[in-house]
Design a protein around this motif. Structure first.
Motif, short mmCIF file in Angstrom:
data_model
loop_
_atom_site.label_atom_id
_atom_site.label_comp_id
_atom_site.label_asym_id
_atom_site.label_seq_id
_atom_site.Cartn_x
_atom_site.Cartn_y
_atom_site.Cartn_z
N ALA A 257 21.50 23.84 21.58
CA ALA A 257 20.56 24.14 20.51
C ALA A 257 20.81 23.23 19.31
O ALA A 257 21.96 22.92 18.98
CB ALA A 257 20.67 25.60 20.10
N ILE A 258 19.74 22.80 18.68
CA ILE A 258 19.87 21.96 17.50
C ILE A 258 20.46 22.77 16.35
O ILE A 258 20.15 23.96 16.19
CB ILE A 258 18.50 21.36 17.10
CG1 ILE A 258 18.65 20.30 16.02
CG2 ILE A 258 17.52 22.45 16.68
CD1 ILE A 258 17.41 19.48 15.77
N THR A 259 21.31 22.15 15.58
CA THR A 259 21.99 22.84 14.48
C THR A 259 21.18 22.73 13.18
O THR A 259 20.37 21.81 13.03
CB THR A 259 23.38 22.24 14.26
OG1 THR A 259 23.25 20.86 13.87
CG2 THR A 259 24.22 22.31 15.53
N PRO A 260 21.39 23.67 12.23
CA PRO A 260 20.69 23.57 10.94
C PRO A 260 20.95 22.24 10.23
O PRO A 260 20.07 21.71 9.55
CB PRO A 260 21.26 24.75 10.14
CG PRO A 260 21.67 25.74 11.18
CD PRO A 260 22.16 24.92 12.35
N LYS A 261 22.14 21.67 10.38
CA LYS A 261 22.45 20.40 9.74
C LYS A 261 21.60 19.27 10.30
O LYS A 261 21.09 18.42 9.54
CB LYS A 261 23.94 20.08 9.92
CG LYS A 261 24.38 18.83 9.18
CD LYS A 261 25.88 18.61 9.33
CE LYS A 261 26.31 17.34 8.57
NZ LYS A 261 27.78 17.11 8.71
N LEU A 262 21.41 19.26 11.62
CA LEU A 262 20.58 18.22 12.22
C LEU A 262 19.11 18.38 11.82
O LEU A 262 18.39 17.38 11.68
CB LEU A 262 20.71 18.26 13.75
CG LEU A 262 22.04 17.78 14.34
CD1 LEU A 262 22.01 17.90 15.86
CD2 LEU A 262 22.33 16.35 13.94
N LEU A 263 18.67 19.61 11.63
CA LEU A 263 17.28 19.84 11.23
C LEU A 263 16.96 19.23 9.88
O LEU A 263 15.79 18.93 9.58
CB LEU A 263 16.98 21.35 11.21
CG LEU A 263 16.85 22.04 12.57
CD1 LEU A 263 16.75 23.54 12.40
CD2 LEU A 263 15.64 21.50 13.32
N GLU A 264 17.97 19.03 9.05
CA GLU A 264 17.76 18.43 7.73
C GLU A 264 17.57 16.91 7.82
O GLU A 264 17.14 16.30 6.84
CB GLU A 264 18.96 18.74 6.83
CG GLU A 264 19.14 20.23 6.55
CD GLU A 264 20.40 20.52 5.77
OE1 GLU A 264 21.14 19.55 5.46
OE2 GLU A 264 20.68 21.71 5.48
N SER A 265 17.90 16.31 8.95
CA SER A 265 17.80 14.87 9.09
C SER A 265 16.37 14.47 9.45
O SER A 265 15.72 15.11 10.30
CB SER A 265 18.76 14.38 10.18
OG SER A 265 18.53 13.02 10.48
N PRO A 266 15.82 13.40 8.83
CA PRO A 266 14.47 12.93 9.18
C PRO A 266 14.35 12.53 10.64
O PRO A 266 13.25 12.57 11.21
CB PRO A 266 14.29 11.72 8.26
CG PRO A 266 15.25 11.91 7.14
CD PRO A 266 16.42 12.63 7.73
N TYR B 96 15.22 14.15 13.13
CA TYR B 96 14.88 15.31 13.95
C TYR B 96 13.75 16.12 13.30
O TYR B 96 13.72 17.34 13.40
CB TYR B 96 16.12 16.19 14.14
CG TYR B 96 17.26 15.46 14.82
CD1 TYR B 96 17.27 15.26 16.19
CD2 TYR B 96 18.32 14.94 14.08
CE1 TYR B 96 18.30 14.58 16.82
CE2 TYR B 96 19.36 14.26 14.69
CZ TYR B 96 19.34 14.08 16.06
OH TYR B 96 20.36 13.41 16.68
N ALA B 97 12.84 15.42 12.65
CA ALA B 97 11.75 16.09 11.94
C ALA B 97 10.82 16.84 12.90
O ALA B 97 10.17 17.82 12.50
CB ALA B 97 10.95 15.07 11.14
N LYS B 98 10.73 16.42 14.16
CA LYS B 98 9.83 17.05 15.12
C LYS B 98 10.44 18.30 15.77
O LYS B 98 9.78 18.98 16.54
CB LYS B 98 9.45 16.05 16.22
CG LYS B 98 8.63 14.87 15.71
CD LYS B 98 8.25 13.95 16.86
CE LYS B 98 7.41 12.78 16.36
NZ LYS B 98 7.03 11.87 17.48
N TYR B 99 11.69 18.58 15.46
CA TYR B 99 12.36 19.74 16.05
C TYR B 99 12.27 20.94 15.12
O TYR B 99 12.13 20.79 13.90
CB TYR B 99 13.83 19.43 16.34
CG TYR B 99 14.06 18.39 17.42
CD1 TYR B 99 14.36 18.76 18.72
CD2 TYR B 99 13.98 17.04 17.12
CE1 TYR B 99 14.58 17.81 19.70
CE2 TYR B 99 14.19 16.07 18.09
CZ TYR B 99 14.50 16.47 19.39
OH TYR B 99 14.71 15.53 20.36
N VAL B 100 12.36 22.13 15.70
CA VAL B 100 12.41 23.37 14.92
C VAL B 100 13.61 24.17 15.39
O VAL B 100 14.21 23.89 16.44
CB VAL B 100 11.11 24.19 15.08
CG1 VAL B 100 9.92 23.42 14.54
CG2 VAL B 100 10.88 24.55 16.55
#
Length: 368
Positions: A164-173, A175-179
């Motif tokens: 699962a993608i982590t909250p930290k990675l979600l902040e990176s541009p 991984y903008a297409k991920y939720v």
């Protein structure tokens, strides 16, 4: 006076044109364009994200090594929770209350208004136990996706794993297409070829009544988008050679990388100690990962890529062949190791003796 009269008509014309523009825009929004109605009707619509089929991974002979199996995540929007019967929900999930409370706290920390995974990788039987009862738990929903399953017990370090993608990675541009709740490749081929394997998500909008019962597609699926499956990956790995290499390295530490000298293709990629790739997939993956991480043998350490070894052994073979061709040495010539010239990292024994089949004379062989 005529100048003032002319200016008055200009101002009136501007007002009329602006009024007509506003009227035309309002007509478009309220009559022709349904997107605003879609936003207004979200309380009676259900947005279903279609997770794409992740690409499969094959060896050089077309043997399937990595495939997909359906699993389900229990999602939660903390702000929408009302009169939660924690004990009943935990009984349905067969989950300890303390573990449930920790997961709910983590979801609230992430966001109180956005959906995030509460329990991940539920199997189909586990989903069946709770699906019909979710109507009694506002704020909770099911999100289906594919988890990796394996047709091989080898190649864990090269294949990598999906998590699962982590909250930290979600902040990176990047991984903008991920939720929140999306999976992505973490290591190995799964990570390097993430864009190839991941595919593209789709979205469906379904009409639901006040009790959450589906009533059909919204506007005949006008706003729905189809998911696109990821591309399959065909590797140069020979799975049989890989299995043999791991068998040779059982109970040992080290690495083996077998190459095709004509093409440079990697035929085997062995890192020992190793583990089965299935250990980093499915429910309970987090606990199994921590077991591997805390293992003193360091099975997660990717030795072919991360370990350091003294270089030069390949060049010794080349020099030896040149010496043989020039007649400087014979196949039975041996040399003692001179520690004053080269500081070796391994232990040296006396030169071994080789007994010729036609003679009982012992002849020392090279220890290079």
């Amino acid at each position: 006076m005529q100048y003032l009269e002319g200016r008055k008509y200009v101002v009136q014309t501007i007002f009329v044109v602006v009024a007509l523009l506003f009227a035309a825009r309002l007509f478009y929004i309220q009559v022709l364009d349904g997107s605003y109605k879609l936003a207004a009707d979200r309380n009676s619509l259900q947005r279903i994200v279609q997770v794409p089929y992740r690409g499969l991974i094959f060896d050089r002979n077309g043997k399937l090594m990595v495939q997909n199996t359906p699993v389900y995540d229990l999602m939660v929007v903390p702000r929408e929770i009302k009169q939660l019967d924690t004990l009943r929900l935990c009984e349905l999930l067969q989950l300890p209350i303390e573990e449930f409370r920790l997961a709910l706290t983590a979801a609230k920390t992430y966001s109180r208004v956005k959906a995030s995974p509460l329990i991940q990788n539920l199997s189909t039987p586990e989903l069946a136990a709770i699906q019909d009862n979710l109507i009694d738990f506002p704020g909770f929903s099911i999100k289906a996706h594919m988890a990796r399953s394996y047709k091989t017990e080898n190649l864990a370090h090269a294949l990598g794993y999906v998590g699962a993608i982590t909250p930290k990675l979600l902040e990176s541009p990047r991984y903008a297409k991920y939720v929140a709740g999306d999976n992505l490749g973490i290591t190995g081929l799964e990570s390097f070829y993430e864009k190839t394997l991941m595919g593209r998500r789709g979205v469906q909008y379904r009409m639901v009544n006040v009790r959450g019962i589906e009533k059909g597609a919204f506007r005949d699926g006008e706003y729905d988008t189809l998911s696109v499956a990821g591309l399959d990956l065909h590797t140069s790995i020979d799975s049989e050679l890989q299995a043999y290499g791991e068998k040779l390295m059982a109970q040992k530490r080290g690495s083996i990388v077998a190459l095709d000298p004509k093409t440079g293709e990697i035929l085997a990629f062995v890192s020992a100690p190793y583990f089965e790739p299935a250990r980093l997939s499915g429910k309970g993956m987090g606990n199994r990962y921590m077991d591997l991480l805390n293992n003193p043998e360091r099975p997660l350490f990717n030795r072919p890529l991360m370990a350091t070894y003294p270089p030069g052994s390949v060049f010794k073979l080349v020099n030896e062949l040149v010496a043989l061709q020039m007649g400087v040495v014979t196949p039975y010539t041996s040399f003692p190791c001179n520690q004053r010239l080269v500081k070796c990292t391994h232990r040296h024994e006396p030169p071994p003796m080789w007994v010729l089949p036609s003679s009982k004379a012992a002849i020392p062989i090279s220890t290079k």
